[in-house]
Design an enzyme around this catalytic site. Structure first.
Site, PDB file in Angstrom:
ATOM      1  N   LEU A 101      46.403  34.171  46.524  1.00  0.00           N
ATOM      2  CA  LEU A 101      45.879  35.323  45.799  1.00  0.00           C
ATOM      3  C   LEU A 101      46.099  36.527  46.697  1.00  0.00           C
ATOM      4  O   LEU A 101      45.928  36.438  47.915  1.00  0.00           O
ATOM      5  CB  LEU A 101      44.380  35.166  45.515  1.00  0.00           C
ATOM      6  CG  LEU A 101      43.955  34.261  44.358  1.00  0.00           C
ATOM      7  CD1 LEU A 101      42.433  34.260  44.244  1.00  0.00           C
ATOM      8  CD2 LEU A 101      44.565  34.694  43.040  1.00  0.00           C
ATOM      9  N   ASP A 102      46.444  37.661  46.107  1.00  0.00           N
ATOM     10  CA  ASP A 102      46.674  38.871  46.888  1.00  0.00           C
ATOM     11  C   ASP A 102      45.441  39.235  47.707  1.00  0.00           C
ATOM     12  O   ASP A 102      44.316  38.886  47.351  1.00  0.00           O
ATOM     13  CB  ASP A 102      47.016  40.054  45.969  1.00  0.00           C
ATOM     14  CG  ASP A 102      48.282  39.820  45.183  1.00  0.00           C
ATOM     15  OD1 ASP A 102      49.140  39.065  45.658  1.00  0.00           O
ATOM     16  OD2 ASP A 102      48.400  40.397  44.081  1.00  0.00           O
ATOM     17  N   TYR A 103      45.670  39.986  48.766  1.00  0.00           N
ATOM     18  CA  TYR A 103      44.611  40.490  49.649  1.00  0.00           C
ATOM     19  C   TYR A 103      43.494  41.157  48.853  1.00  0.00           C
ATOM     20  O   TYR A 103      42.310  40.938  49.107  1.00  0.00           O
ATOM     21  CB  TYR A 103      45.242  41.478  50.637  1.00  0.00           C
ATOM     22  CG  TYR A 103      44.293  42.091  51.637  1.00  0.00           C
ATOM     23  CD1 TYR A 103      43.836  41.361  52.733  1.00  0.00           C
ATOM     24  CD2 TYR A 103      43.870  43.411  51.507  1.00  0.00           C
ATOM     25  CE1 TYR A 103      42.973  41.920  53.673  1.00  0.00           C
ATOM     26  CE2 TYR A 103      43.011  43.988  52.432  1.00  0.00           C
ATOM     27  CZ  TYR A 103      42.562  43.237  53.511  1.00  0.00           C
ATOM     28  OH  TYR A 103      41.709  43.790  54.438  1.00  0.00           O
ATOM     29  N   THR A 105      42.809  40.764  45.635  1.00  0.00           N
ATOM     30  CA  THR A 105      42.401  40.005  44.457  1.00  0.00           C
ATOM     31  C   THR A 105      41.364  38.955  44.836  1.00  0.00           C
ATOM     32  O   THR A 105      41.491  38.278  45.849  1.00  0.00           O
ATOM     33  CB  THR A 105      43.623  39.313  43.812  1.00  0.00           C
ATOM     34  OG1 THR A 105      44.593  40.305  43.456  1.00  0.00           O
ATOM     35  CG2 THR A 105      43.232  38.547  42.560  1.00  0.00           C
TER      36      THR A 105
END
Length: 243
Positions: A101-103, A105
């Site tokens: 998961l993105d930083y 998100t």
């Protein structure tokens, strides 16, 4: 008794496919003898070595983490930022995230030490449905939402059809909250899809992963998956992600 390549994958040394290559290359020994056949099975008492290094066999473990925003989906970060494994100080196994998961998100992230299981869930052919809730700047039109549903052309190709639902809008602030369901797992995909229709994602959360949700968890909390849940995820992936 388990297949040799599965034991190597479970130990986190390599994926099952890579483990098969190591066996065929003669780099694996069982009880001191080189093994070059893929059908070999080993038991708990057998001594397995890869490139002369003993394989430490760990019991496979499976966790669901409610990843907070501002955390890297990795086991370490060269910039010293917080990583997802920092939440597992009491776990003595070498776990790692399945996908990422993105930083910025938040939401569901699975972690394991079972390389075979991780590769199964991440394989593009077996992509599992993921449900995201996005708060976006700008209120997309019905036509723009239909574009997301049909597929959006990004720099790395056309996205697969998505399921999209408008949850709420704030006309005064010109923002909208939208649910989007996708099967793919490209880098920053949901953010790029919304940017392609002119809406910047302000906040993003992965609320569901297949049948799993965040019920009873706060950001930074985790729980172990039940054996039944692990079995269900395997079956779902092998059936084509439930699509």
């Amino acid at each position: 008794m388990e297949r040799l390549q599965k034991v190597i994958a479970h130990a986190g040394i390599a994926s099952r496919r890579k483990a098969e290559q190591l066996i065929l290359q003669g780099k694996v020994k069982v009880n001191g003898k080189v093994v070059t056949e893929l059908g070999v099975k080993v038991g708990p008492q057998d001594k397995v070595e890869v490139d002369g290094i003993p394989v430490e066999r760990e019991e496979p473990v499976y966790y669901l983490l409610y990843k907070p925003r501002g955390v890297i989906s990795s086991v370490k970060d060269d910039k010293g930022r917080k990583v997802v494994t920092d939440f597992f100080k009491d776990v003595d196994k070498r776990i790692y995230p399945i996908g990422r998961l993105d930083y910025d998100t938040s939401g569901i992230l699975l972690l394991t030490n079972d390389g075979d299981f991780a590769n199964l869930l991440m394989h593009p052919r077996y992509e599992i449905e993921k449900v995201y809730i996005a708060k976006v700047k700008g209120i997309p039109t019905r036509e723009q939402l239909k574009q997301l549903e049909k597929g959006i052309m990004l720099e790395d190709g056309m996205t697969a059809p998505a399921k999209v639902k408008m949850l709420s809008i704030n006309k005064q602030k010109q923002t909208a909250i939208i649910e989007i369901r996708i099967h793919e797992g490209r880098n920053r995909q949901v953010r790029r899809m919304f940017e392609a229709i002119g809406c910047k994602v302000m906040k993003l959360k992965r609320e569901r992963y297949a049948f799993l949700d965040l019920k009873g968890l706060n950001p930074g909390d985790y729980r172990e998956l039940t054996p039944h849940e692990v079995k269900q995820l395997r079956a779902l992936a092998l059936s084509g992600g439930g699509k």
